[in-house]
Design a protein around this motif. Sequence first.
Motif, PDB file in Angstrom:
ATOM      1  N   GLY A   1       5.944   4.074 -16.083  1.00 52.55           N
ATOM      2  CA  GLY A   1       6.360   2.898 -16.821  1.00 52.55           C
ATOM      3  C   GLY A   1       7.828   2.551 -16.738  1.00 52.55           C
ATOM      4  N   LEU A   2       8.587   3.249 -15.891  1.00 53.69           N
ATOM      5  CA  LEU A   2      10.027   2.975 -15.805  1.00 53.69           C
ATOM      6  C   LEU A   2      10.368   1.907 -14.781  1.00 53.69           C
ATOM      7  CD1 LEU A   2      11.631   6.509 -16.159  1.00 53.69           C
ATOM      8  CD2 LEU A   2      11.353   4.728 -17.874  1.00 53.69           C
ATOM      9  N   GLY A   3       9.388   1.282 -14.183  1.00 54.78           N
ATOM     10  CA  GLY A   3       9.648   0.146 -13.316  1.00 54.78           C
ATOM     11  C   GLY A   3      10.003   0.505 -11.893  1.00 54.78           C
ATOM     12  N   LEU A   4       9.207   1.389 -11.266  1.00 55.45           N
ATOM     13  CA  LEU A   4       9.447   1.692  -9.855  1.00 55.45           C
ATOM     14  C   LEU A   4       9.161   0.484  -8.963  1.00 55.45           C
ATOM     15  CD1 LEU A   4       8.237   5.310  -9.002  1.00 55.45           C
ATOM     16  CD2 LEU A   4      10.544   4.406  -9.145  1.00 55.45           C
ATOM     17  N   GLU A   5       8.387  -0.479  -9.478  1.00 51.51           N
ATOM     18  CA  GLU A   5       8.107  -1.672  -8.676  1.00 51.51           C
ATOM     19  C   GLU A   5       9.394  -2.437  -8.367  1.00 51.51           C
ATOM     20  OE1 GLU A   5       6.711  -1.070 -11.637  1.00 51.51           O
ATOM     21  OE2 GLU A   5       4.723  -0.337 -11.044  1.00 51.51           O
ATOM     22  N   SER A   6      10.303  -2.519  -9.334  1.00 53.75           N
ATOM     23  CA  SER A   6      11.574  -3.207  -9.086  1.00 53.75           C
ATOM     24  C   SER A   6      12.411  -2.466  -8.049  1.00 53.75           C
ATOM     25  CB  SER A   6      12.364  -3.352 -10.386  1.00 53.75           C
ATOM     26  OG  SER A   6      12.644  -2.075 -10.945  1.00 53.75           O
ATOM     27  N   LEU A   7      12.336  -1.135  -8.042  1.00 53.81           N
ATOM     28  CA  LEU A   7      13.046  -0.359  -7.020  1.00 53.81           C
ATOM     29  C   LEU A   7      12.474  -0.634  -5.637  1.00 53.81           C
ATOM     30  CD1 LEU A   7      15.082   1.799  -6.190  1.00 53.81           C
ATOM     31  CD2 LEU A   7      13.397   3.541  -6.816  1.00 53.81           C
ATOM     32  N   LEU A   8      11.155  -0.722  -5.550  1.00 50.36           N
ATOM     33  CA  LEU A   8      10.525  -1.034  -4.266  1.00 50.36           C
ATOM     34  C   LEU A   8      10.902  -2.432  -3.791  1.00 50.36           C
ATOM     35  CD1 LEU A   8       8.576  -0.260  -2.013  1.00 50.36           C
ATOM     36  CD2 LEU A   8       6.675  -1.022  -3.462  1.00 50.36           C
ATOM     37  N   VAL A   9      10.975  -3.382  -4.731  1.00 50.87           N
ATOM     38  CA  VAL A   9      11.393  -4.741  -4.370  1.00 50.87           C
ATOM     39  C   VAL A   9      12.816  -4.742  -3.840  1.00 50.87           C
ATOM     40  CG1 VAL A   9      11.921  -7.015  -5.317  1.00 50.87           C
ATOM     41  CG2 VAL A   9       9.789  -5.882  -5.943  1.00 50.87           C
TER      42      VAL A   9
ATOM     43  N   TYR B   1       1.551  -8.791  -5.937  1.00 50.31           N
ATOM     44  CA  TYR B   1       2.582  -8.839  -6.980  1.00 50.31           C
ATOM     45  C   TYR B   1       3.981  -8.770  -6.363  1.00 50.31           C
ATOM     46  CZ  TYR B   1       5.526  -7.162 -10.821  1.00 50.31           C
ATOM     47  OH  TYR B   1       6.540  -6.993 -11.731  1.00 50.31           O
ATOM     48  N   LEU B   2       4.173  -7.885  -5.393  1.00 50.43           N
ATOM     49  CA  LEU B   2       5.492  -7.741  -4.767  1.00 50.43           C
ATOM     50  C   LEU B   2       5.878  -9.003  -4.004  1.00 50.43           C
ATOM     51  CD1 LEU B   2       5.134  -4.082  -3.456  1.00 50.43           C
ATOM     52  CD2 LEU B   2       6.490  -4.846  -5.398  1.00 50.43           C
ATOM     53  N   LEU B   3       4.925  -9.602  -3.276  1.00 46.29           N
ATOM     54  CA  LEU B   3       5.229 -10.821  -2.533  1.00 46.29           C
ATOM     55  C   LEU B   3       5.565 -11.978  -3.472  1.00 46.29           C
ATOM     56  CD1 LEU B   3       2.518 -10.648   0.286  1.00 46.29           C
ATOM     57  CD2 LEU B   3       4.959 -10.151   0.466  1.00 46.29           C
ATOM     58  N   GLN B   4       4.862 -12.053  -4.599  1.00 45.14           N
ATOM     59  CA  GLN B   4       5.171 -13.101  -5.581  1.00 45.14           C
ATOM     60  C   GLN B   4       6.571 -12.900  -6.170  1.00 45.14           C
ATOM     61  OE1 GLN B   4       2.365 -13.251  -8.802  1.00 45.14           O
ATOM     62  NE2 GLN B   4       3.427 -14.905  -9.859  1.00 45.14           N
TER      63      GLN B   4
ATOM     64  N   VAL C   1      13.527 -14.672  -1.436  1.00 52.18           N
ATOM     65  CA  VAL C   1      13.783 -13.791  -0.304  1.00 52.18           C
ATOM     66  C   VAL C   1      13.156 -14.405   0.937  1.00 52.18           C
ATOM     67  CG1 VAL C   1      13.358 -11.499   0.667  1.00 52.18           C
ATOM     68  CG2 VAL C   1      13.876 -11.763  -1.771  1.00 52.18           C
ATOM     69  N   SER C   2      13.899 -14.444   2.026  1.00 56.42           N
ATOM     70  CA  SER C   2      13.409 -15.038   3.266  1.00 56.42           C
ATOM     71  C   SER C   2      13.845 -14.159   4.444  1.00 56.42           C
ATOM     72  CB  SER C   2      13.956 -16.456   3.429  1.00 56.42           C
ATOM     73  OG  SER C   2      13.508 -17.035   4.626  1.00 56.42           O
ATOM     74  N   PRO C   3      12.932 -13.896   5.382  1.00 55.46           N
ATOM     75  CA  PRO C   3      11.526 -14.317   5.428  1.00 55.46           C
ATOM     76  C   PRO C   3      10.657 -13.423   4.543  1.00 55.46           C
ATOM     77  CG  PRO C   3      12.051 -13.028   7.359  1.00 55.46           C
ATOM     78  CD  PRO C   3      13.348 -13.177   6.619  1.00 55.46           C
ATOM     79  N   ILE C   4       9.541 -13.961   4.110  1.00 54.37           N
ATOM     80  CA  ILE C   4       8.627 -13.212   3.258  1.00 54.37           C
ATOM     81  C   ILE C   4       7.908 -12.157   4.112  1.00 54.37           C
ATOM     82  CG2 ILE C   4       6.541 -13.357   1.842  1.00 54.37           C
ATOM     83  CD1 ILE C   4       9.022 -14.391   0.478  1.00 54.37           C
ATOM     84  N   PRO C   5       7.833 -10.898   3.648  1.00 49.55           N
ATOM     85  CA  PRO C   5       7.111  -9.871   4.402  1.00 49.55           C
ATOM     86  C   PRO C   5       5.649 -10.252   4.622  1.00 49.55           C
ATOM     87  CG  PRO C   5       8.462  -8.870   2.697  1.00 49.55           C
ATOM     88  CD  PRO C   5       8.512 -10.350   2.460  1.00 49.55           C
TER      89      PRO C   5
ATOM     90  N   ALA D   1      -8.879  -2.221 -13.491  1.00 52.04           N
ATOM     91  CA  ALA D   1      -9.062  -1.588 -12.188  1.00 52.04           C
ATOM     92  C   ALA D   1      -8.755  -2.534 -11.039  1.00 52.04           C
ATOM     93  CB  ALA D   1     -10.500  -1.058 -12.069  1.00 52.04           C
ATOM     94  N   SER D   2      -9.036  -3.813 -11.212  1.00 52.45           N
ATOM     95  CA  SER D   2      -8.815  -4.761 -10.126  1.00 52.45           C
ATOM     96  C   SER D   2      -7.341  -5.114  -9.946  1.00 52.45           C
ATOM     97  CB  SER D   2      -9.625  -6.039 -10.374  1.00 52.45           C
ATOM     98  OG  SER D   2      -9.226  -6.649 -11.597  1.00 52.45           O
ATOM     99  N   ASP D   3      -6.544  -4.989 -11.013  1.00 47.17           N
ATOM    100  CA  ASP D   3      -5.133  -5.348 -10.926  1.00 47.17           C
ATOM    101  C   ASP D   3      -4.324  -4.379 -11.791  1.00 47.17           C
ATOM    102  OD1 ASP D   3      -2.713  -6.501 -10.557  1.00 47.17           O
ATOM    103  OD2 ASP D   3      -3.207  -8.439 -11.415  1.00 47.17           O
ATOM    104  N   PRO D   4      -3.770  -3.317 -11.210  1.00 45.18           N
ATOM    105  CA  PRO D   4      -3.016  -2.338 -12.016  1.00 45.18           C
ATOM    106  C   PRO D   4      -1.710  -2.873 -12.564  1.00 45.18           C
ATOM    107  CG  PRO D   4      -2.842  -1.830  -9.672  1.00 45.18           C
ATOM    108  CD  PRO D   4      -3.843  -2.939  -9.792  1.00 45.18           C
ATOM    109  N   LEU D   5      -1.204  -3.983 -12.028  1.00 44.28           N
ATOM    110  CA  LEU D   5       0.065  -4.550 -12.477  1.00 44.28           C
ATOM    111  C   LEU D   5      -0.134  -5.805 -13.309  1.00 44.28           C
ATOM    112  CD1 LEU D   5       2.109  -4.133  -9.167  1.00 44.28           C
ATOM    113  CD2 LEU D   5       2.158  -2.665 -11.175  1.00 44.28           C
ATOM    114  N   SER D   6      -1.309  -5.940 -13.914  1.00 46.63           N
ATOM    115  CA  SER D   6      -1.588  -7.151 -14.692  1.00 46.63           C
ATOM    116  C   SER D   6      -0.676  -7.274 -15.908  1.00 46.63           C
ATOM    117  CB  SER D   6      -3.054  -7.152 -15.132  1.00 46.63           C
ATOM    118  OG  SER D   6      -3.341  -6.003 -15.931  1.00 46.63           O
ATOM    119  N   LEU D   7      -0.375  -6.165 -16.582  1.00 50.36           N
ATOM    120  CA  LEU D   7       0.494  -6.226 -17.763  1.00 50.36           C
ATOM    121  C   LEU D   7       1.923  -6.594 -17.376  1.00 50.36           C
ATOM    122  CD1 LEU D   7      -0.795  -3.197 -19.849  1.00 50.36           C
ATOM    123  CD2 LEU D   7      -1.075  -5.616 -20.344  1.00 50.36           C
ATOM    124  N   ASN D   8       2.362  -6.146 -16.211  1.00 50.11           N
ATOM    125  CA  ASN D   8       3.700  -6.558 -15.752  1.00 50.11           C
ATOM    126  C   ASN D   8       3.778  -8.069 -15.589  1.00 50.11           C
ATOM    127  OD1 ASN D   8       2.995  -3.773 -14.904  1.00 50.11           O
ATOM    128  ND2 ASN D   8       5.090  -3.719 -14.186  1.00 50.11           N
ATOM    129  N   LYS D   9       2.725  -8.644 -15.008  1.00 48.11           N
ATOM    130  CA  LYS D   9       2.698 -10.087 -14.807  1.00 48.11           C
ATOM    131  C   LYS D   9       2.663 -10.831 -16.137  1.00 48.11           C
ATOM    132  CE  LYS D   9       0.106  -9.553 -10.494  1.00 48.11           C
ATOM    133  NZ  LYS D   9      -1.154  -9.865  -9.781  1.00 48.11           N
TER     134      LYS D   9
END
Length: 882
Positions: free
Chosen positions: A24-32, A57-60, A67-71, A506-514
């Motif tokens: 829950g410490l936001g590793l997604e932002s580090l990956l971005v 989620y990361l592409l959005q 960010v350009s170009p989009i991966p 199960a279908s979207d593990p990052l739904s609460l982040n969104k």
Amino acid sequence: MLEYENQMFLDLLHEDGLLIAAKGLGLESLLVSLITTYNDPGNLVLVVGTSPKEEEYLLQHLQENEVSPIPKKLTSDYSVGERSNIYMDGGVLFVTSRILVMDLLIERIPVDLVTGIIVWRAHRVIESCQDAFILRLFRQKNKTGFIKALSSSPMSFTVGFCKVERVMRNLFVKKLYLWPRFHADINTCLSARKPEVIELHLTMTNSMKQIQMAVLDLITNTVQELRRSNNTIDIDEFCPENAISRAFEKMVKLQLEPIWHQLSIRTKQLIADLKVLRTILEYLCQYDCVTFYNLVSSLQTTEKAMQSGGWMLLASAETLFVNAKLRIFGENKASPTKKQGPQSSNKEPFTECKLEENPKWLALSEILAEVRQEAVESKDTEKCLIVTQDDRTAQQLKEFLMFGAQPVLQRLFYSTVAVKFGIPTPSTLPGKTTNQKGTVLKERKDKKGKAKGKTNEEEENATLTQIAKKYDFIGKNETEEDTEEVEFMEHLFLSPLILVQPLKNASDPLSLNKILKEMQPKYIIMYDLDLSFVRLVESWQARQAEEQVKVYFLVYKGTVEEQVYLTNIKREKDAFEYLIKEKANMIVPEYLDGKQDDHPDLIRDAKKPSETVPQNQITRKGGQVEEPQKEQRVIVDMREFRSELPALLHKRGIDIDPVTIEVGDYILTPDICVERKSLSDLIGSLNSGRLYNQAQSMTRFYKKPILLIEFDQNKPFHLQGRFFLSSDGSSSSKDVAAKLQLLTLHFPKLRLLWCPSPYATAEVFQLLKTDKEQPTVEQAQAITAESNPDADIEKFNPQIKDFITKLPGINTKNMYTVLNRVTNLVELMTLTQEDLTDILGNSKNALALHSALHHTMKQPINQDAVRGRGKFTKKGVKRFRK
């Protein structure tokens, strides 16, 4: 980025390594941030281990940051030529492991030009997985690229012997970065901007307290019995504190699954009882009294009692059943019996029954009333997020907020319990009419006039409209369709907007982040506690410094619910303390990053003189020069790259050719073809008949067909137990065994290969290929189900050949003689016994074949008619009386 996130980023950017952070410490932002840094056409960075929803989620997030170009995401939708062009264009690419392995093996991707690889969910990288295979292929040909790994599961590194060291070895990294919640930088950052937290310590009803105490007594007795009956098993972690946690099942599976077939039936029953009792505790804290009673009553049967380990016979079980019924029917009303069915003289005795309401429902109503009052005072549209454990709880809360507690409970009662006891259902039930919307919607309709006069900015209106259309808010009118945008907006801006969302999706593990990012709620109500979401709210509040969010915790004080939450915190803290000690005592070899040539995992086969000894240093032994071994090669079907076997074969020094072949899964030599089956796949193929067709094709085109039955290394190498065949000799077990026997009888050339794990399979394959000719891709691809083999041994009709082999007197020595000298079956029927002797070369076989073709078979003797006519001598020889 937050301060601690920036420090994480700098550490990982400066030197490659494995970063482990708390949940829950936001590793997604580090990956971005890493993707943004390397997102340049001059780089070629590969991201592995992400799921499609995470990639979305990361592409959005990257698009919002412009960010350009989009991966790009490389999937099977792209052709081979398109993938090659995308690799050459550079940038950051999300690639599935299966596609990346094949592209690396075929050298479709320029490995020497790859800037680096980012590994997500690094705790899953074991020696035999696809990600470890990718990193090994990458590091063999690229000594300069970076490898950066991220993980948010510290407890996964505490299981097994030196787990963190083995994962670092598979990742080819030398640095370990640990970021627990009690890290000084994290604690300072999150403490500076904390949300306003209000903990509501609720009290259970008397019946709920009695039920909890009874279930805890049953769990304690069951754990004690489990420890008493298994003295030889390491069950130190089998305690009541761990038994109520959700991680207990994983703990049991890890320790007992390899020896499951050796456990007694009593032990298996006790383990199943612990799972049932833990489920009862979860239902007690989460759901209503009717749902809980339905669960308990389903266990109160003779069949369930026979399957259990005996806990239903204890006094605590009776307390459980009695109090579960009291929550439904009350103390003053006797429970319904068969006499009180529809024929009873009582006039609808249960129409006005007072079902016990969940204390959390009452607390939730009070919180929403307080939130509504604050929203009225602030004269603003506020948004409230209610977080539940699962979808079922979320749906119940939606109904409760719309109709109230008693209408929801009575609807559940008359649709389940009343049907069971034959209680008549009233003509009208609360909550079924369309004009009843509950107090929440009623108050909103009364304030429609005030809502019309509310003035908001256009951008705010558009944002709220988009959010309300995307999510299912309670404030939206669900019974009448809003046909006009004006009417929709009138309902929209009535405060507060309430959204009920489950924690696990199960279908979207990052739904609460969104949801947190898009909805921006001012009030968050945690109906069920979850450690990851608490951290997520803390980090989200730290980013939203301009407005303080108000968080309500609903928890039963001094109950199992609170204990489970505290246990999870303790287990994570202990995991990080263990990793800190491991890091302090860890010995990191200089070659661990794989950038030198002396890494043992990069030497695919230590027995190869060509790879370990220079050509000018080859020694003489016995007067002869020791020649280097020839390169070994295996042709593997592309669909087999979902398994672990190709990675282990490659590590043994065997080159892999990934192609699409129709016959077999692995081609070891021009004569050896292997069809690999796991246990579940074997059972399905036998039942569907697909394995028969596969065996027929292999025996037709290859001299040495092999059926490989591969077991899971984490499960017992045993054909009994819950994994395959049961030991009780049931009909299903006999059917599977009979089909396997029939398969071997029908295809005598087919060989069965039993392997306990993929590691054993790789070793056996290497032995089978010793001093054998290597297969060719062209020959393997040329063999299809419709192709005609060139071998003289297979020039006959396979159906006729199968029929001939089943005749008496026909064996593998004389079968082809008969097929070559006899034109058809009609000619075979006209041959005399002397002619058959000349063809078969054996008078005994000729007599057997001639008799089978021309003599009438006698009817079998009725065994009942001769029963008792014989007797056994002392030597066991049966003689019949004349």
